[in-house]
Motif scaffolding. Structure first.
Motif, PDB file in Angstrom:
ATOM      1  N   ALA A  20       0.845  -1.188   0.000  1.00  0.00           N
ATOM      2  CA  ALA A  20       0.000   0.000   0.000  1.00  0.00           C
ATOM      3  C   ALA A  20       0.888   1.249   0.000  1.00  0.00           C
ATOM      4  N   ALA A  21       0.559   2.186  -0.882  1.00  0.00           N
ATOM      5  CA  ALA A  21       1.283   3.457  -0.913  1.00  0.00           C
ATOM      6  C   ALA A  21       0.723   4.356   0.180  1.00  0.00           C
ATOM      7  N   LYS A  22       1.548   5.253   0.676  1.00  0.00           N
ATOM      8  CA  LYS A  22       1.127   6.182   1.711  1.00  0.00           C
ATOM      9  C   LYS A  22       1.006   7.576   1.121  1.00  0.00           C
ATOM     10  N   GLY A  23       0.077   8.354   1.651  1.00  0.00           N
ATOM     11  CA  GLY A  23      -0.110   9.713   1.180  1.00  0.00           C
ATOM     12  C   GLY A  23      -1.098  10.437   2.058  1.00  0.00           C
ATOM     13  N   THR A  24      -1.728  11.440   1.479  1.00  0.00           N
ATOM     14  CA  THR A  24      -2.753  12.187   2.192  1.00  0.00           C
ATOM     15  C   THR A  24      -3.968  12.336   1.295  1.00  0.00           C
ATOM     16  N   ALA A  25      -5.101  12.548   1.935  1.00  0.00           N
ATOM     17  CA  ALA A  25      -6.335  12.760   1.182  1.00  0.00           C
ATOM     18  C   ALA A  25      -7.029  14.012   1.701  1.00  0.00           C
ATOM     19  N   THR A  26      -7.640  14.718   0.782  1.00  0.00           N
ATOM     20  CA  THR A  26      -8.510  15.844   1.064  1.00  0.00           C
ATOM     21  C   THR A  26      -9.836  15.510   0.397  1.00  0.00           C
ATOM     22  N   TYR A  27     -10.775  16.461   0.395  1.00  0.00           N
ATOM     23  CA  TYR A  27     -12.016  16.186  -0.323  1.00  0.00           C
ATOM     24  C   TYR A  27     -12.530  17.427  -1.017  1.00  0.00           C
ATOM     25  N   TYR A  28     -13.364  17.182  -2.027  1.00  0.00           N
ATOM     26  CA  TYR A  28     -14.016  18.265  -2.751  1.00  0.00           C
ATOM     27  C   TYR A  28     -15.509  18.012  -2.779  1.00  0.00           C
ATOM     28  N   ILE A 120      -6.355  14.016   5.763  1.00  0.00           N
ATOM     29  CA  ILE A 120      -5.996  12.846   6.545  1.00  0.00           C
ATOM     30  C   ILE A 120      -4.817  12.120   5.923  1.00  0.00           C
ATOM     31  N   LYS A 121      -4.167  11.300   6.733  1.00  0.00           N
ATOM     32  CA  LYS A 121      -3.148  10.382   6.218  1.00  0.00           C
ATOM     33  C   LYS A 121      -3.868   9.145   5.700  1.00  0.00           C
ATOM     34  N   ILE A 122      -3.358   8.601   4.590  1.00  0.00           N
ATOM     35  CA  ILE A 122      -3.997   7.434   3.980  1.00  0.00           C
ATOM     36  C   ILE A 122      -2.985   6.406   3.521  1.00  0.00           C
ATOM     37  N   GLU A 123      -3.495   5.190   3.284  1.00  0.00           N
ATOM     38  CA  GLU A 123      -2.815   4.169   2.510  1.00  0.00           C
ATOM     39  C   GLU A 123      -3.756   3.864   1.351  1.00  0.00           C
ATOM     40  N   TYR A 124      -3.185   3.639   0.171  1.00  0.00           N
ATOM     41  CA  TYR A 124      -4.024   3.353  -0.986  1.00  0.00           C
ATOM     42  C   TYR A 124      -3.368   2.340  -1.896  1.00  0.00           C
ATOM     43  N   THR A 125      -4.213   1.523  -2.510  1.00  0.00           N
ATOM     44  CA  THR A 125      -3.745   0.510  -3.454  1.00  0.00           C
ATOM     45  C   THR A 125      -4.657   0.526  -4.679  1.00  0.00           C
ATOM     46  N   GLN A 126      -4.079   0.183  -5.783  1.00  0.00           N
ATOM     47  CA  GLN A 126      -4.877   0.129  -7.023  1.00  0.00           C
ATOM     48  C   GLN A 126      -5.521  -1.234  -7.142  1.00  0.00           C
TER      49      GLN A 126
END
Length: 126
Positions: A20-28, A120-126
């Motif tokens: 899982a890649a790490k990053g951040t998320a926001t929202y619109y 927020i901090k996130i983990e994400y995978t395709q």
């Protein structure tokens, strides 16, 4: 045989976490159309805009990512995560000055975190 299946299941789960890649998320917020990928086609609300880190010269259009909140990025909401994950489809490019790796729709963000957190901090995978 049963032990082997249990072991393989555990191995697959660990592989998901390990890659899982790490990053951040926001929202619109709405309206979500038009979008850079699909123009005026409505792709629903489990969608996201990709930052340049994910965009890949528009190749990210239509890709689906499983996103999981892992923690706070500020002191405003110290425990924003709600548990679980959300699967989103990339439909847009995050605008200049984007503050997250993935800019989730308000509905997708709200599924995994308190919107009052904003980022927020996130983990994400395709």
């Amino acid at each position: 045989m049963r032990m082997l299946l249990v072991f393989l299941g555990m191995l697959i789960c660990h592989a998901f976490v390990a890659f899982a890649a790490k990053g951040t998320a926001t929202y619109y917020t709405p309206p979500y159309v038009p979008s850079a990928c699909f123009g005026n086609n409505d792709e629903g609300v489990k969608i996201a805009a990709a930052s340049e880190a994910v965009w890949d010269n528009k190749a990210a259009c239509g890709r689906k990512y499983r996103v999981r909140c892992t923690g706070a990025t500020n002191q405003g909401v110290p425990k924003p995560c709600r548990g679980g994950s959300v699967v989103v489809k990339i439909v847009d490019l995050c605008p200049a000055g984007c503050q997250g790796t993935i800019d989730l729709s308000q509905e997708a963000f709200s599924q995994i975190a308190d919107p009052n957190a904003g980022k927020i901090k996130i983990e994400y995978t395709q």
